[in-house]
Design a protein around this motif. Structure first.
Motif: not given
Length: 226
Positions: A8-14, A140-146
């Motif tokens: 799931i993390k990899h999908l978020q990174v992509e 870990d610093k990837i988030v959905p939005d501002i």
């Protein structure tokens, strides 16, 4: 990490890499911090000038130690015994560096880079000056939005950095921003009344980049930095 959670993390990174590309920001995934230095080395030429922003991530991944190997003209803000005058000179020289290295406080899945600074020499150089900007950022610093990025800084990054720098800001005691001017409509609390020792002076969202290839983001599949 559990294999399913990692998937799931990899999908978020992509998703994030694709969105950054739409904003003219090059991004790539590297699986561990051990790959950070070799990747950075491949993006720079021997003898070029290099500067860095304040970053726990660069220290933890061995980037600062690598830059001191003599292969580059390194404007070292962390040089032992550096005076205030010398530090100011390093900050000014950073604007003419061939490469500027730093991290970011958050990346959004919409393709934005979010940073909050106190003195703001870091965000200034990221915005303009150096020919190349390379950011090393934990997944870990990837988030959905501002909005999520803002809250991440106020609840994680800012308190940890304020603690590290012994600023005496309120968040060092509470563990989160307690600025009375910060509410759902004013998340950044830009108005008067910020805490006396705040390190959150300027809030910058890096969106579309006009210079192709100038800004590069290395997303690391490990927990590093704040």
């Amino acid at each position: 990490m559990d294999a399913h959670k990692k998937a799931i993390k990899h999908l978020q990174v992509e998703r994030t890499i694709k969105s950054l590309a739409k904003n003219n920001i090059e991004a790539r995934f590297i699986s561990s911090f051990a790959e950070v230095v070799p990747t950075i080395a491949s993006l720079m030429k021997e003898g070029e000038s290099v500067a860095v922003g304040g970053s726990v991530t660069l220290d933890e991944t061995g980037v600062l130690e690598y830059l001191r190997n003599g292969s580059y003209v390194f404007y070292d803000r962390y040089k032992k015994g550096i005076s205030k005058e010398e530090l100011d000179e390093v900050f000014l020289k950073s604007f003419s560096a061939d490469t500027y290295l730093s991290s970011a406080n958050a990346l959004t899945e919409h393709g934005e880079v979010y940073c909050v600074d106190g003195r703001s020499n870091r965000v200034s150089a990221m915005l303009y000056g150096p020919k190349q900007v390379i950011l090393v950022v934990s997944w870990d610093k990837i988030v959905p939005d501002i909005i999520s990025a803002i809250l991440r800084v106020k609840n994680i990054a800012a308190p940890a950095n304020a603690k590290r720098l012994s600023t005496g800001a309120y968040c060092t005691e509470s563990g989160k921003c307690i600025n009375a001017g910060c509410d759902d409509k004013h998340l950044m609390a830009l108005g008067a009344g910020a805490c006396e020792h705040t390190i959150c002076s300027n809030y910058v969202v890096f969106s579309h980049q006009q210079i192709q290839g100038r800004m590069k983001v290395l997303i690391v599949g490990e927990s590093i930095g704040y």
